[in-house]
Design a protein around this motif. Structure first.
Motif, PDB file in Angstrom:
ATOM      1  N   ASN A 160       0.835  -1.202   0.000  1.00  0.00           N
ATOM      2  CA  ASN A 160       0.000   0.000   0.000  1.00  0.00           C
ATOM      3  C   ASN A 160       0.872   1.255   0.000  1.00  0.00           C
ATOM      4  OD1 ASN A 160      -2.757  -1.410   0.733  1.00  0.00           O
ATOM      5  ND2 ASN A 160      -1.197  -2.257   2.061  1.00  0.00           N
TER       6      ASN A 160
ATOM      7  N   THR B  25       1.976  -7.843   1.475  1.00  0.00           N
ATOM      8  CA  THR B  25       0.747  -7.636   0.721  1.00  0.00           C
ATOM      9  C   THR B  25      -0.383  -8.394   1.396  1.00  0.00           C
ATOM     10  OG1 THR B  25      -0.238  -7.806  -1.493  1.00  0.00           O
ATOM     11  CG2 THR B  25       1.178  -9.621  -0.805  1.00  0.00           C
TER      12      THR B  25
ATOM     13  N   ALA C 182      -8.560  -0.596   4.823  1.00  0.00           N
ATOM     14  CA  ALA C 182      -8.247  -0.487   3.398  1.00  0.00           C
ATOM     15  C   ALA C 182      -6.811  -0.061   3.095  1.00  0.00           C
ATOM     16  CB  ALA C 182      -9.219   0.492   2.741  1.00  0.00           C
TER      17      ALA C 182
ATOM     18  N   SER D 281      -4.295  -3.212   3.506  1.00  0.00           N
ATOM     19  CA  SER D 281      -4.751  -4.582   3.242  1.00  0.00           C
ATOM     20  C   SER D 281      -4.849  -4.959   1.774  1.00  0.00           C
ATOM     21  CB  SER D 281      -6.132  -4.786   3.891  1.00  0.00           C
ATOM     22  OG  SER D 281      -6.064  -4.560   5.278  1.00  0.00           O
ATOM     23  N   HIS D 282      -4.436  -4.079   0.896  1.00  0.00           N
ATOM     24  CA  HIS D 282      -4.665  -4.386  -0.515  1.00  0.00           C
ATOM     25  C   HIS D 282      -3.575  -5.262  -1.110  1.00  0.00           C
ATOM     26  CE1 HIS D 282      -7.584  -0.784  -0.572  1.00  0.00           C
ATOM     27  NE2 HIS D 282      -8.200  -1.916  -0.325  1.00  0.00           N
ATOM     28  N   SER D 283      -3.907  -5.806  -2.266  1.00  0.00           N
ATOM     29  CA  SER D 283      -2.996  -6.729  -2.959  1.00  0.00           C
ATOM     30  C   SER D 283      -2.667  -6.117  -4.315  1.00  0.00           C
ATOM     31  CB  SER D 283      -3.668  -8.098  -3.160  1.00  0.00           C
ATOM     32  OG  SER D 283      -3.929  -8.697  -1.910  1.00  0.00           O
TER      33      SER D 283
ATOM     34  N   TRP E  86      -8.443  -7.555  -6.779  1.00  0.00           N
ATOM     35  CA  TRP E  86      -9.801  -7.285  -7.267  1.00  0.00           C
ATOM     36  C   TRP E  86      -9.978  -7.915  -8.638  1.00  0.00           C
ATOM     37  CZ3 TRP E  86      -7.566  -2.277  -5.449  1.00  0.00           C
ATOM     38  CH2 TRP E  86      -8.022  -1.934  -4.173  1.00  0.00           C
TER      39      TRP E  86
ATOM     40  N   SER F 168     -11.006 -10.988  -4.907  1.00  0.00           N
ATOM     41  CA  SER F 168     -11.568 -10.095  -3.889  1.00  0.00           C
ATOM     42  C   SER F 168     -12.741  -9.340  -4.480  1.00  0.00           C
ATOM     43  CB  SER F 168     -10.509  -9.106  -3.394  1.00  0.00           C
ATOM     44  OG  SER F 168      -9.639  -9.746  -2.493  1.00  0.00           O
TER      45      SER F 168
ATOM     46  N   PRO G  60     -12.899  -1.444  -1.220  1.00  0.00           N
ATOM     47  CA  PRO G  60     -11.713  -1.274  -0.370  1.00  0.00           C
ATOM     48  C   PRO G  60     -11.868  -2.222   0.813  1.00  0.00           C
ATOM     49  CG  PRO G  60     -12.628   0.853  -1.003  1.00  0.00           C
ATOM     50  CD  PRO G  60     -13.641  -0.191  -1.404  1.00  0.00           C
ATOM     51  N   ILE G  61     -10.821  -2.943   1.165  1.00  0.00           N
ATOM     52  CA  ILE G  61     -10.954  -3.966   2.208  1.00  0.00           C
ATOM     53  C   ILE G  61     -11.396  -3.300   3.517  1.00  0.00           C
ATOM     54  CG2 ILE G  61      -9.736  -5.746   3.525  1.00  0.00           C
ATOM     55  CD1 ILE G  61      -9.990  -6.440   0.545  1.00  0.00           C
TER      56      ILE G  61
END
Lengths: 322, 326
Positions: free
Chosen positions: B84, B118, B126, B129-131, B262, B292, B296-297
């Motif tokens: 992130n 990641t 959010a 936590s994103h990939s 996503w 996903s 946003p997580i």
């Protein structure tokens, strides 16, 4: 530094090489031989011609997209630079970079970076490597005053000073970031103050005076090389031509440009040398002839160059197996 | 011997720092703090401040400095706390690291390794936590690897350092505590090929990184329901080893892709596209994807769990795909 005849001639010749080379580039642009962006350095020649003398062959040079002058003074053959402008395979970057991306391993010239301030973090890393390997080298990083507005300027100066790495930050302040005047983009237009706020020693220099540039850079480079940490020099200069060939120059008046013209670094230096008896008209004509010959040969080299076969398009993205 | 993913990464760092004096590690809190995920804990005492360098919170500057140092003869390892935060260094990664070789006509190598955490799963919301590994895999000029096992955590770093081009190692943060057995002589592994982690006949589950464990668990449950699933760990997202993927598909004729990115424009989408291009007639059913959700997580556990691939959703998708008739 006292000027002897040889040094005086060499400084003048370097400035003329840049001026005439770029005048030819503008002509070739109109003729459609050079495409894309072409950013001319005309008016700012004293900076490259004066500053680059401070650096030896082991030092690293990083520059911007307005770097033809630096490339020529650094010693990249004019033919290889011109062929690069043409996009020919004989260009110093095999034609893949063009005007904005002059690279040359032999002279340790690392671009030709078209992202404003994009070279400053690299410079901190170059200098860190030299420090870690105990090499008495300096990394010279040129950038325009527009870079000062970027976060990377601030991050890099802080990092360089924090780690006391041998980097010399050379700011060419030509007063306009493309069309945005310095006082329309900076709350504080004192660039040296910004460097000093990171405890980086900083000095402002008349960038239209090649001797002043040479002396200031030599002194700063020696101190950096001796292990004193990074330094910052601001060269106050002026771009006589448009930002690029697409620029209608709506942001500044013709009168302003004309006001700067008498300060042309080539004009003033030539006058000075004549007054001091260091050059005469035949001497000047001889330099012009040498320069014209070099440029004619460079153009011929570029014209005779070849186009990279399209089959090679995907090469050099990754290292090729030996 | 018994170890963890975190310890395997640290052992790889220790080996690299010992083997080659050009190697150094830099990043936020890698030194005194010991690494935000404790990967570099103890290395400062062992290797000193010159080689284990704490940096300011200046992602662009220290990633760029890694590129510069690599161009100038070093073998830097740059840790970015999470992917992130790597977006703050995206200019350096894309415009310099990935580009300079080509833009210079092949004159310069950048033997840089960037490591970053990641993935979701720790209720960090959010911005933690994103990939983004699938995003990075879009970019020519860099190599993207995703160690999902102890062997790869231990072995990918050295191979990446020996690669003359920039390599980004994505470490799914849920894996750091993964425990298991690792051979005492475990060392460098290839970073070119995908691997079949479980053999099967009925369908192929393609995954990587943090989803591998879930996918293997799903395959075990599927076996209980009479479906034999083959599990492929991609390991390297760029360049993709499609030969291994297509080899499996030629046997099973059905495929589900599990990807924590996503769904829109994802790595899973790229794999589907390549299968369409290269092996359309091998398919007995449409390819399915477990990705996903396009949000946003979120922070609360039940919503976070629902947002990312889970064993149950993988099993469900696999059963549907296995049952479909072409």
């Amino acid at each position: 530094m006292t000027l002897d005849r040889a040094l005086a001639r060499s400084l003048l010749k370097d400035m003329l090489r840049i001026r005439r080379f770029e005048e030819k580039c503008a002509e070739l642009y109109s003729a459609g031989k050079i495409r894309g962006f072409l950013h001319l350095y005309i008016g700012e020649e004293a900076v490259a011609a004066g500053a680059l003398r401070a650096f030896g062959p082991d030092d690293a040079i990083l520059a911007t997209y307005r770097e033809h002058g630096h490339a020529l003074v650094r010693g990249i053959p004019a033919g290889a630079v011109m062929a690069e402008m043409y996009g020919k395979a004989e260009g110093c970057s095999r034609g893949r970079g063009g005007s904005m991306h002059i690279f040359d391993a032999k002279t340790r010239f690392y671009g030709g970076n078209a992202i404003v301030a994009g070279g400053l973090p690299l410079a901190a890393g170059f200098a860190l490597a030299d420090k870690l390997m105990r090499r008495p080298r300096v990394t010279a990083c040129f950038f325009g005053e527009g870079a000062v507005a970027e976060g990377e300027f601030h991050e890099s100066l802080n990092l360089a000073e924090l780690w006391k790495v041998p980097a010399l930050f050379l700011c060419e302040n030509n007063l306009y970031a493309m069309g945005t005047a310095l006082d329309r983009s900076e709350a504080d237009t004192d660039l040296c103050e910004k460097a000093r706020s990171y405890k980086v020693p900083a000095r402002s220099v008349d960038g239209m005076d090649v001797v002043a540039v040479m002396d200031a850079t030599a002194r700063a480079a020696a101190e950096v090389r001796a292990g004193g940490g990074p330094q910052f020099l601001e060269f106050r200069t002026y771009r006589f031509r448009a930002h690029s060939m697409f620029d209608a120059e709506l942001y500044r008046s013709k009168a302003e440009v004309e006001q700067w013209k008498p300060r042309c670094p080539i004009l003033t230096f030539t006058n000075r040398l004549k007054m001091e008896g260091l050059i005469d008209d035949p001497g000047l004509a001889a330099i012009e002839a040498e320069v014209a010959d070099e440029i004619a040969k460079a153009v011929a080299f570029a014209e005779a160059g070849s186009w990279e076969p399209v089959e090679n398009l995907a090469r050099h993205v990754y290292t090729e197996a030996a | 011997m018994s170890t963890t993913y975190r310890d395997a990464l640290r052992e790889a760092l220790r080996e690299a720092l010992t083997r080659d004096q050009r190697v150094f590690l830099m990043g936020e809190d890698v030194g005194r703090y010991g690494g935000s995920y404790a990967v570099s804990k103890g290395l400062l005492a062992e290797f000193g401040e010159e080689r284990i360098r704490d940096t300011p919170l200046s992602e662009s500057a220290f990633v760029g400095a890694g590129i510069g140092a690599a161009l100038n003869g070093m073998l830097p390892i740059v840790e970015v706390m999470t992917c992130n935060f790597s977006l703050l260094a995206l200019d350096q990664i894309v415009n310099n690291a990935a580009t300079i070789r080509h833009m210079s006509g092949g004159q310069f190598s950048i033997p840089l390794v960037i490591r970053m955490a990641t993935g979701a799963g720790r209720q960090l919301a959010a911005q933690h936590s994103h990939s983004f590994e699938g995003w990075y895999a879009h970019i020519p000029g860099i190599r993207i690897v995703t160690p999902a096992t102890l062997e790869d955590a231990r072995g990918m770093l050295w191979t990446a350092l020996m690669d003359p081009d920039p390599v980004i190692i994505f470490e799914n943060a849920m894996l750091y505590n993964l425990e298991g057995e690792l051979a005492p002589d475990a060392g460098a592994v290839d970073i070119d090929r995908a691997v079949v982690r479980r053999a099967g006949q009925d369908l192929t589950l393609v995954t990587y990184g943090g989803s591998l464990g879930k996918t293997l668990e799903a395959a075990a449950q599927l076996a209980g329901q009479g479906v034999s699933a083959e599990v492929i760990d991609l390991r390297t997202l760029r360049p993709l080893d499609m030969a291994t993927v297509l080899g499996s598909l030629a046997k099973t004729h059905r495929m589900v892709i599990v990807d924590e990115g996503w769904k829109s424009g994802s790595l899973a989408a790229e794999i589907m596209a390549r299968v369409m291009e290269q092996a359309f007639y091998d398919l007995d059913a449409p390819i399915a994807r477990v990705c996903s959700l396009e949000v946003p997580i979120p922070y609360p556990k039940h919503l976070e769990d629902a947002a990312i691939p889970q064993v149950a959703t993988i099993v469900e998708s696999a059963l549907r795909t296995a049952a479909r008739h072409g």
